[in-house]
Design a protein around this motif. Structure first.
Motif, PDB file in Angstrom:
ATOM      1  N   GLY A 133      -2.046  -1.891  12.119  1.00 22.23           N
ATOM      2  CA  GLY A 133      -3.075  -1.620  13.124  1.00 22.23           C
ATOM      3  C   GLY A 133      -4.402  -1.288  12.474  1.00 22.23           C
ATOM      4  O   GLY A 133      -5.453  -1.835  12.842  1.00 22.23           O
ATOM      5  N   VAL A 134      -4.371  -0.421  11.463  1.00 19.65           N
ATOM      6  CA  VAL A 134      -5.594  -0.048  10.753  1.00 19.65           C
ATOM      7  C   VAL A 134      -6.238  -1.312  10.163  1.00 19.65           C
ATOM      8  O   VAL A 134      -7.446  -1.534  10.310  1.00 19.65           O
ATOM      9  N   PHE A 172      -6.607  -0.081   5.061  1.00 25.37           N
ATOM     10  CA  PHE A 172      -8.059   0.008   5.060  1.00 25.37           C
ATOM     11  C   PHE A 172      -8.674  -0.945   4.032  1.00 25.37           C
ATOM     12  O   PHE A 172      -9.546  -1.754   4.351  1.00 25.37           O
ATOM     13  N   GLY A 231       0.785  -1.236   0.000  1.00 27.74           N
ATOM     14  CA  GLY A 231       0.000   0.000   0.000  1.00 27.74           C
ATOM     15  C   GLY A 231       0.807   1.271   0.000  1.00 27.74           C
ATOM     16  O   GLY A 231       0.337   2.302  -0.457  1.00 27.74           O
ATOM     17  N   PHE A 253       1.591   1.109  11.985  1.00 32.23           N
ATOM     18  CA  PHE A 253       0.338   1.857  12.061  1.00 32.23           C
ATOM     19  C   PHE A 253      -0.671   1.284  11.073  1.00 32.23           C
ATOM     20  O   PHE A 253      -1.829   1.034  11.408  1.00 32.23           O
ATOM     21  N   ASP A 254      -0.202   1.011   9.856  1.00 31.60           N
ATOM     22  CA  ASP A 254      -1.082   0.492   8.816  1.00 31.60           C
ATOM     23  C   ASP A 254      -1.570  -0.910   9.160  1.00 31.60           C
ATOM     24  O   ASP A 254      -2.734  -1.251   8.920  1.00 31.60           O
ATOM     25  N   ALA A 283      -1.759   0.523  16.538  1.00 30.76           N
ATOM     26  CA  ALA A 283      -1.704   1.804  15.830  1.00 30.76           C
ATOM     27  C   ALA A 283      -1.329   2.922  16.792  1.00 30.76           C
ATOM     28  O   ALA A 283      -0.534   3.798  16.464  1.00 30.76           O
ATOM     29  N   GLY A 295      -3.316  -0.709   0.882  1.00 34.14           N
ATOM     30  CA  GLY A 295      -3.185  -0.148   2.218  1.00 34.14           C
ATOM     31  C   GLY A 295      -4.025  -0.902   3.225  1.00 34.14           C
ATOM     32  O   GLY A 295      -4.762  -1.837   2.876  1.00 34.14           O
ATOM     33  N   PRO A 322       5.028   3.873  10.232  1.00 37.41           N
ATOM     34  CA  PRO A 322       3.747   3.822   9.518  1.00 37.41           C
ATOM     35  C   PRO A 322       3.345   2.410   9.112  1.00 37.41           C
ATOM     36  O   PRO A 322       2.149   2.112   8.995  1.00 37.41           O
TER      37      PRO A 322
END
Lengths: 139, 774
Positions: free
Chosen positions: A117-118, A36, A28, A114-115, A77, A34, A111
């Motif tokens: 986590g998303v 999401f 992503g 973080f991603d 995240a 990504g 990140p």
């Protein structure tokens, strides 16, 4: 929807979709994809598996409760921002490192976590909703 | 952080360890815990000399500087005397609570609440910053709620606690507004600075606003008529609470606020009219209502209301003499009222009843309590050589002016004071004198923990008057100076000297004795009168609350009728009207665009979308309609793809798929008709709503794309995405890096939405099962 063909193919489709979702998640940063979108793909994979083979196999397969997965994702995240604070820059500022693992340079960054986590939040929350609706559908 | 600051915050530490100590030591923990307020008292007492010389002790730390909210304190004569009363009486109350509630299974919790309250109260009187003042003010409301409702299994306690919270909490909101107004008028956020800004505030057009907000706060807290009703109801609390809250603390907070604000807001016509009028009215009404009571605590509660009225009247009467009198009376009242409340509690504890008609002849059984009661009652009656005498003398000397205003207030005050003497005598003497009466419990003297408090307070009431020179110099003068804003020298003494004030005192005592001898008739008369009136603010409070609940129910049923269709219709109509309305009003309607030239595959996609829409509208059953909606969604995703937004398109695909799946799952669960069962008129109405909302959005989008496109953001992201964030996919870089905090918020929302949906599904399921069982 309880046909033999669907029931036979659903596990394979699900597996492929989950692998694909992880691929989408990881690429992503540079290509379309990504956390999401990846999360949505994985969630629909589990939803399909649930429709075809019933909810208990799905729950067994993902092992953790969907909301635990989502909660863990949110935690991950949120934690992904902490290293930046340790490094003395504002919360959630991206940090990058390029360790060489087996002659391959791997780009690791906050990140990325973080991603992930998303991804986990989306998978967990949507799967949770879909599975509980499917349960009531049968129960 | 210096010494004084630590001492000021000490009660909060005590609140934490109190439950632990009580678990190990039981009621004996009271002895250790009483050391906390005692330490505060001793420390503050060490500051007396310094402060009586006109210095102030200040300190604190920065808290939220951007809001001008700092934890700063300053101790002048007013704060210090209050803090000494709070910590001194607090020490005795802790001991007393040990004797009174020692065996209670929640004794630790009780002490914890008391300490929290004490800390809030000390913080309130020591606060320098206006916001800190407000916070501690609210904290006293909340902790007194916990204390009054301590016995939460009884409905009366719960009602009294809520009532106190609503009334004093409402006043707290007025205070918040008041301090904000004062801040914006004067431009300072510290009380110590505000005190010098009196002229600025008084001349400001917002003076009246500030005045009403501040007295709104003070009158509710200090139970001034017509807000007096919560105080007697608060007697539902255990007696140590009543003795603490209603002698020197909670209810005096309002008086403190008025005294504190006197140099800022005082010395105006409205200040010297409103305060005396309400104060005197409260005095008279409080004493009249006290006469009607037979419960010792309730009698004391109503005299507390009356005393607060007297204090408010004196604070607003104008002149240094009246302020001096207020200071004398405040100290005297804290001492004798604290003692009398505790004595009422001892009688209740040892004899098993507080009804004055069922008590008598206890002097043999409880000699120490009787002695303390006599001393306290004599001080309350204002007889020499007690501190109450000083107070009464000073009051009459201050208010007896040969004007209509002075004479009428003096007459009413004589009346009120005489009735207070009656109540004092009834509470302190009636249970002890006369023939012994059979009481529910076999009465005998309580343990030292119980009588230590009243004995100490009564003796202090005597000693402080005997050494009046010392009390005047160390307490009364500094406090009166702080209230007046100028240096005041107090010099009352216990030696009666012939004057008008002494004559008025004698009249008061004579009138009081006369009424005391006829107390039963007076009570009967008041009971008859109140029954005739049949309505009071207490009943009014209930009517107000039930009216509020009814109104809320009515409006909720109006707005939240629970029908999905109604909600959706409202939302869509609102949406359409707002968009159309604002665009027409601001004349921002888009120009009619020219129809673009489309290639054949674009036509194909539009055809798919149109087919999807038609099949939604003409579908025979709901499931088909939902799936057809998906067709239309996919078509939109394809359009996104064609116009170079792969991420958007990707997400659109997934969202469409999942919505179809989830909608289908929900629909199969709902017991709906398979087909659309709406009447034609409803269908037409819904169609209109749909067209309104849809066309509004379309027009909005058209006018948006006709605006010149500001590329600042896209340029920024395009140029920095690779360089700063090492990512080629700008959309994802924005999500996880540039706007990471937003995403964190969004995924939290996703998480919460997931949890709530799960909860809704489960609740609904359980309800259904219950219904099915029945």
């Amino acid at each position: 929807m309880n046909t033999l063909i669907f029931r036979t193919f659903a596990p394979f489709i699900t597996g492929l979709m989950v692998v694909f979702s992880i691929f989408i998640l990881l690429r992503g940063h540079n290509e379309p994809g990504g956390g999401f979108i990846g999360g949505l793909i994985a969630a629909s994979a589990f939803a399909i598996y649930g429709i075809a083979n019933g909810v208990p196999p799905v729950r067994r397969a993902i092992y953790f409760h969907p909301h635990s997965i989502a909660g863990f994702g949110l935690l991950l995240a949120a934690l992904a921002g902490i290293p930046s604070m340790v490094a003395g820059v504002p919360y959630l500022t991206a940090l990058w490192t390029y360790p060489v693992i087996g002659n391959v340079e791997v780009a690791l960054s906050t990140p990325l976590f973080f991603d992930i986590g998303v991804y986990l939040v989306v998978v967990g929350a949507i799967t949770g909703i879909a599975l509980s609706l499917e349960e009531r559908h049968r129960g | 952080m210096n010494d004084t600051q630590i001492y000021l915050l000490l009660p909060f530490a005590a609140a934490v360890i109190a439950p632990i100590l009580v678990r190990f030591l039981g009621e004996k923990a009271a002895w250790i815990l009483a050391l906390f307020p005692a330490a505060i008292f001793v420390h503050l007492f060490g500051l007396v000399e310094q402060i009586s010389n006109g210095e102030v002790v200040t300190g604190g730390f920065v808290w939220v500087p951007s809001l001008n909210a700092n934890f700063t304190y300053f101790l002048d004569g007013l704060s210090l005397t209050f803090a000494l009363l709070i910590s001194g009486i607090g020490t005795l109350i802790i001991l007393y609570a040990g004797g009174y509630l020692g065996g209670h299974k929640h004794f630790g919790r009780f002490l914890s609440f008391i300490f929290l309250f004490m800390g809030a109260m000390i913080g309130l009187v020591a606060a320098d910053n206006l916001i800190t003042l407000f916070i501690f003010w609210e904290l006293t409301s909340i902790t007194s709620f916990l204390l009054i409702g301590f016995d939460h299994n009884r409905e009366a306690s719960r009602r009294a606690a809520i009532q106190a919270l609503v009334v004093t909490g409402g006043g707290g909101l007025a205070l918040l507004a008041g301090v904000i107004v004062l801040q914006s008028i004067s431009g300072v956020s510290e009380l110590s600075l505000l005190l010098g800004q009196g002229d600025v505030v008084r001349d400001h057009p917002y003076y009246l606003l500030a005045f009403f907000l501040i007295i709104g706060a003070a009158f509710t807290k200090s139970a001034q008529f017509p807000f007096h009703f919560w105080l007697p109801n608060a007697m539902e609390a255990p007696t140590p609470v009543s003795a603490f809250l209603h002698s020197a603390t909670m209810v005096k907070a309002g008086v403190y606020l008025l005294m504190r604000m006197n140099p800022v807001l005082g010395d105006t016509v409205i200040w010297e009219t409103v305060l005396p009028v309400f104060g005197t009215a409260t005095l008279v009404i409080g004493t009249l209502l006290a006469v009607r009571q037979t419960d010792l605590k309730l009698m004391l509660a109503y005299t507390t209301v009356a005393s607060l009225g007297l204090l408010v009247m004196l604070t607003g009467f104008g002149g240094e003499k009246a302020i001096e009198a207020a200071v004398y009376y405040l100290i005297a009242h804290a001492l004798f009222k604290g003692a009398l409340f505790m004595i009422a509690g001892i009688i209740d504890h040892e004899a098993g009843t507080r009804d004055v008609r069922k008590l008598g002849g206890l002097r043999k059984a409880m000699p120490i309590t009787f002695a303390a009661a006599c001393l306290a009652a004599l001080s309350m009656a204002g007889l020499p050589p007690f501190f109450g005498f000083l107070a009464k003398e000073e009051i009459y000397a201050a208010i007896a002016h040969p004007t209509f205003w002075g004479v009428s207030i003096t007459l009413l005050t004589i009346f009120g004071n005489a009735l207070m003497l009656v109540i004092g005598a009834t509470v302190a003497l009636k249970p002890f004198l006369g023939e012994p009466v059979k009481t529910p419990k076999n009465a005998h003297e309580g343990p030292i923990l119980l009588w230590a408090g009243p004995v100490v307070l009564s003796i202090v009431g005597l000693v402080s008057a005997l050494f009046a020179g010392f009390s005047n110099h160390d307490f009364v003068s500094p406090m009166a100076s702080a209230i007046a804003g100028t240096s005041v020298e107090a010099h009352a003494s216990v030696i009666p000297h012939f004057s008008l004030a002494l004559l008025l005192s004698v009249i008061t005592i004579g009138l009081g004795v006369a009424v005391y001898l006829k107390i039963d008739q007076a009570r009967f008369a008041m009971a008859w009168l109140l029954a005739k009136i049949g309505w009071g603010p207490d009943k009014g409070f209930d009517q107000f609350i039930s009216g509020l609940v009814r109104f809320a129910t009515w409006i909720t049923h109006r707005l939240q009728n629970g029908r999905m269709e109604a909600y959706m219709t409202t939302v869509f109509i609102f949406f359409g009207v707002v968009l159309w309305g604002s665009m027409i009003y601001f004349d921002e309607l888009p120009n009619v665009p020219s129809f673009p030239v489309l290639s054949f595959y674009e036509w194909g996609i539009f055809t798919i979308a149109a087919v999807g829409l038609f099949s939604v509208i003409y579908a025979n059953d709901r499931l088909t309609a939902i799936v057809s909606l998906g067709i239309q969604g996919f078509a939109v995703a394809l359009i996104f793809m064609l116009f170079g937004a792969p991420d958007l398109s990707f997400t659109q695909f997934m969202v469409e798929t999942l919505s179809v799946v989830i909608l289908a799952l929900v629909m199969t669960r709902l017991t709906l008709n398979k087909t659309d069962a709406r009447k034609l008129s409803e269908q037409l109405f819904d169609a209109c709503v749909a067209l309104l909302a849809g066309s509004a959005l379309m027009v909005l989008l058209l006018s948006v794309i006709q605006q010149p496109f500001d590329t600042a953001l896209s340029d920024f992201f395009t140029s920095y995405s690779k360089v700063v964030a090492h990512g080629g996919n700008i959309v994802n870089v924005i999500i996880v890096d540039f706007r990471g905090l937003d995403t964190l918020g969004e995924i939290s929302v996703v998480m919460i939405a997931g949890l709530s949906i799960l909860a809704l599904i489960r609740v609904k399921g359980q309800k259904m099962r219950k219904v099915l069982k029945q």
